[in-house]
Scaffold this motif. Structure first.
Motif, PDB file in Angstrom:
ATOM      1  N   ASN A  39       0.818  -1.216   0.000  1.00 43.09           N
ATOM      2  CA  ASN A  39       0.000   0.000   0.000  1.00 43.09           C
ATOM      3  C   ASN A  39       0.850   1.263   0.000  1.00 43.09           C
ATOM      4  O   ASN A  39       0.456   2.292  -0.559  1.00 43.09           O
ATOM      5  CB  ASN A  39      -0.941  -0.012   1.199  1.00 43.09           C
ATOM      6  CG  ASN A  39      -2.009  -1.084   1.088  1.00 43.09           C
ATOM      7  OD1 ASN A  39      -2.745  -1.134   0.110  1.00 43.09           O
ATOM      8  ND2 ASN A  39      -2.078  -1.972   2.071  1.00 43.09           N
ATOM      9  N   ASP A  40       2.032   1.200   0.619  1.00 43.80           N
ATOM     10  CA  ASP A  40       2.930   2.358   0.613  1.00 43.80           C
ATOM     11  C   ASP A  40       3.543   2.568  -0.762  1.00 43.80           C
ATOM     12  O   ASP A  40       3.856   3.698  -1.146  1.00 43.80           O
ATOM     13  CB  ASP A  40       4.027   2.171   1.657  1.00 43.80           C
ATOM     14  CG  ASP A  40       3.479   2.138   3.076  1.00 43.80           C
ATOM     15  OD1 ASP A  40       2.352   2.630   3.280  1.00 43.80           O
ATOM     16  OD2 ASP A  40       4.164   1.617   3.970  1.00 43.80           O
TER      17      ASP A  40
ATOM     18  N   ALA B 293      -3.674   7.148   3.677  1.00 44.05           N
ATOM     19  CA  ALA B 293      -4.207   6.323   4.762  1.00 44.05           C
ATOM     20  C   ALA B 293      -3.946   6.997   6.104  1.00 44.05           C
ATOM     21  O   ALA B 293      -3.138   7.926   6.200  1.00 44.05           O
ATOM     22  CB  ALA B 293      -3.564   4.940   4.728  1.00 44.05           C
TER      23      ALA B 293
ATOM     24  N   GLU C 152       1.582   1.935   5.848  1.00 40.01           N
ATOM     25  CA  GLU C 152       1.426   0.516   6.160  1.00 40.01           C
ATOM     26  C   GLU C 152       2.549   0.025   7.072  1.00 40.01           C
ATOM     27  O   GLU C 152       2.309  -0.744   7.999  1.00 40.01           O
ATOM     28  CB  GLU C 152       1.397  -0.312   4.879  1.00 40.01           C
ATOM     29  CG  GLU C 152       1.080  -1.780   5.128  1.00 40.01           C
ATOM     30  CD  GLU C 152       0.946  -2.592   3.859  1.00 40.01           C
ATOM     31  OE1 GLU C 152       0.639  -3.794   3.963  1.00 40.01           O
ATOM     32  OE2 GLU C 152       1.146  -2.042   2.764  1.00 40.01           O
TER      33      GLU C 152
ATOM     34  N   ARG D 181      -6.061   0.508  10.549  1.00 39.40           N
ATOM     35  CA  ARG D 181      -5.550   1.455   9.561  1.00 39.40           C
ATOM     36  C   ARG D 181      -6.584   1.606   8.460  1.00 39.40           C
ATOM     37  O   ARG D 181      -7.068   0.639   7.892  1.00 39.40           O
ATOM     38  CB  ARG D 181      -4.242   0.916   8.976  1.00 39.40           C
ATOM     39  CG  ARG D 181      -3.637   1.736   7.864  1.00 39.40           C
ATOM     40  CD  ARG D 181      -2.335   1.090   7.414  1.00 39.40           C
ATOM     41  NE  ARG D 181      -1.728   1.819   6.315  1.00 39.40           N
ATOM     42  CZ  ARG D 181      -2.022   1.652   5.039  1.00 39.40           C
ATOM     43  NH1 ARG D 181      -2.933   0.730   4.682  1.00 39.40           N
ATOM     44  NH2 ARG D 181      -1.428   2.359   4.095  1.00 39.40           N
TER      45      ARG D 181
ATOM     46  N   GLU E  87      -7.586   3.155   4.786  1.00 37.55           N
ATOM     47  CA  GLU E  87      -7.129   3.756   3.536  1.00 37.55           C
ATOM     48  C   GLU E  87      -7.970   4.994   3.238  1.00 37.55           C
ATOM     49  O   GLU E  87      -8.982   5.261   3.888  1.00 37.55           O
ATOM     50  CB  GLU E  87      -7.270   2.745   2.391  1.00 37.55           C
ATOM     51  CG  GLU E  87      -6.353   1.551   2.497  1.00 37.55           C
ATOM     52  CD  GLU E  87      -4.903   1.875   2.165  1.00 37.55           C
ATOM     53  OE1 GLU E  87      -4.640   3.004   1.694  1.00 37.55           O
ATOM     54  OE2 GLU E  87      -4.034   1.016   2.393  1.00 37.55           O
TER      55      GLU E  87
ATOM     56  N   GLN F 234     -11.965   5.113   3.178  1.00 38.84           N
ATOM     57  CA  GLN F 234     -12.426   3.864   3.793  1.00 38.84           C
ATOM     58  C   GLN F 234     -13.126   4.179   5.117  1.00 38.84           C
ATOM     59  O   GLN F 234     -12.784   5.142   5.799  1.00 38.84           O
ATOM     60  CB  GLN F 234     -11.258   2.917   4.047  1.00 38.84           C
ATOM     61  CG  GLN F 234     -11.656   1.542   4.560  1.00 38.84           C
ATOM     62  CD  GLN F 234     -10.459   0.633   4.783  1.00 38.84           C
ATOM     63  OE1 GLN F 234      -9.314   1.023   4.547  1.00 38.84           O
ATOM     64  NE2 GLN F 234     -10.713  -0.574   5.255  1.00 38.84           N
TER      65      GLN F 234
END
Length: 537
Positions: free
Chosen positions: A304-305, A461, A465, A499, A501, A504
């Motif tokens: 994700n990073d 986010a 991550e 966490r 995103e 989200q």
């Protein structure tokens, strides 16, 4: 009235200084930077504060500028850092000019809104001992501090420094004719010296070193000069024991400890933007090739990073228009990787400017080929007294210090403006946790079901991550406070949020007995804190 007039005058002075820099003015030395930083705090006391986080071995202050509206430490923060390598003198100006510009434009609705949502921490020059060499009587590229070190481990310190052999006030190169030497003149430009490649049938004929003598007669030139330890080699990620200029141990230096302490003390920082040798903006970093393993650091960005790095890279290229990418080496102990892998924040880094060259070109040859007509960036090779070189012919010359690293004055204005645009646009992507969709349903005479969604309305986010996996990032929490007479039948009073995103959401609910007021709070300082109140009646 006097205070208003004073602030107007300070703003005008700052505007004149800033405009002068944007129009190609000279780079400021440490005392001039200090005066400009002091003017910011005096001119904008409601938005700006300045702290000295340490004083170096060379007696220079390292400043941290905090800019934001309201409770700055309770909002997502961005650290902008320059001067991690004294050779990249323009990095100091990018950082300081950003601070000046965002304050001068703080009356604009868009900028004011950003300052109400985000806090900026600007550290314009974290290695002033190294930067000072640019302004010294003898100019040469320096990336180390003023701590005395025994670089060649011969129990003496600083005994073989560089020397200005031709008296021009600059340290370039010395080339000495020697049949065993591994250097030769480039066939593309005889002014440039390159290492011979036997695979191409090339044979060297010169020894090339930084300008100076072999003072300690150990066969090496200038291997133990003044100072020091490199800021950008002294951090814990992949720290190299006994590495060149890496220090006695990780974070051994006043500057590195002070910067790390400052960052760790500000849990609201979720992202760092660094100007220095490393680069992941013109060419974003690749993701890890193996799943994260307990006790082992990943060998690349987490999935994700990686997508966020790509997003930032696309934005940077759009805002700056820079083409290609610099020669990028993630050297041991560098700050940018530490900020991601050990500090656990999004970390973006760029030199800001580099010589545009094709992959097959030598960068020095490309620089000399592309420099404008009439430029004065090369010192012609000139013979010097050969007695200190064993009677061998010796010449001094080469590209002038900083010429291939620091952009020409004519490009400085655009570079500052482009990077201001990039940082402010990137800052608008900040995480922003909010509570939405509050629903209260009365299920009995004295019983209510309460539900709400924790939603990240930002693009980034709530934390990186990798930050979600280490111990140095604040986890977002959700709490519900009730009146004394109320009882929570189901649902947790306090719980950690996952966490989230960008865009989200997670829904939470409680069954509560009893009338009264409730308050639901969610978030953390690095992603924003939101609260909502309601009455059960």
């Amino acid at each position: 009235m006097q205070a208003i007039i004073r602030n107007i005058l300070i703003t005008c002075v700052l505007s004149i200084i800033h405009t002068s820099i944007l129009n190609g003015g000279v780079y400021p030395d440490h005392s001039e930077m200090t005066a400009r930083i002091s003017s910011l705090e005096k001119g904008y006391p409601a938005l700006c504060s300045v702290a000295v986080i340490c004083k170096t071995a060379g007696g220079m202050e390292v400043f941290a500028i905090t800019i934001g509206a309201g409770e700055t430490e309770k909002k997502p923060g961005i650290a902008i850092i320059g001067g991690i390598d004294g050779r990249y003198i323009h990095s100091r100006e990018i950082a300081l000019a950003f601070a000046e510009e965002i304050l001068m434009r703080s009356g604009e609705p868009e900028i004011r809104k950003l300052l109400e949502e985000v806090t900026f921490y600007i550290l314009p020059d974290v290695m002033p001992d190294a930067s000072a060499q640019y302004f010294s009587k003898i100019k040469y590229e320096r990336n180390i501090n003023a701590v005395e070190t025994d670089d060649d481990r011969d129990f003496s310190t600083d005994e073989d420094p560089v020397e200005d052999l031709n008296g021009d006030g600059m340290i370039t190169l010395v080339r000495i004719e020697d049949p065993s030497g591994s250097w030769l003149m480039s066939p593309d430009d005889p002014r440039v010296m390159i290492i011979a490649d036997p695979a191409k049938g090339e044979k060297g004929g010169y020894i090339v070193a930084n300008e100076g003598y072999d003072n300690d007669e150990d066969g090496l030139f200038n291997e133990d000069g003044a100072g020091g330890v490199a800021f950008n080699a002294n951090f814990s990620h992949n720290y190299e024991e006994f590495g060149l200029n890496s220090g006695a141990h990780a974070l051994s230096e006043i500057e590195t400890r002070a910067v790390a302490d400052f960052l760790f003390d500000h849990f609201n920082i979720y992202m760092t933007v660094v100007y220095g040798p490393q680069d992941n903006l013109s060419q974003p970093m690749k993701g890890t090739v193996r799943p994260p393993q307990r006790g082992k650091k990943p060998d690349g960005l987490l999935k994700n990073d990686e997508s966020v790095n790509k997003l930032a890279s696309d934005l940077w290229k759009k805002k700056t228009g820079m083409k290609g990418s610099p020669a990028n080496v993630m050297t041991p102990g560098n700050f940018a990787e530490w900020a991601y892998y050990d500090y656990g924040r999004y970390s973006f880094t760029t030199p800001g400017w580099w010589v545009q060259a094709d992959k097959s070109e030598n960068s020095d040859v490309a620089f000399l080929k592309r420099e404008p007509a009439g430029s004065d960036n090369f010192v012609p090779w000139t013979k010097i007294n050969s007695s200190r070189f064993g009677g061998r012919q010796a010449e001094v010359g080469g590209i002038k210090p900083f010429a291939t690293i620091v952009p020409p004055d004519t490009l400085l204005s655009k570079m500052i403006s482009d990077n201001f645009s990039f940082i402010t646009a990137l800052a608008s992507y900040h995480p922003e946790l909010e509570l939405i969709g509050l629903n209260i349903e009365k299920t009995d005479d004295n019983l209510w079901r309460v539900s709400v969604k924790a939603h990240n309305s930002g693009i980034f986010a709530t934390c990186s991550e990798i930050g979600d996996k280490n111990k140095f990032t604040r986890r977002a929490q959700l709490t519900i406070d009730t009146a004394k007479e109320q009882i929570i039948i189901s649902g947790q009073r306090r719980q950690a949020l996952p966490r989230l995103e960008g865009n989200q959401a997670e829904e939470y609910s409680w069954l509560i007995m009893g009338k009264g007021n409730i308050t639901i709070t969610a978030g953390a300082v690095n992603c924003g804190i939101s609260a909502i109140k309601a009455e059960l009646k």
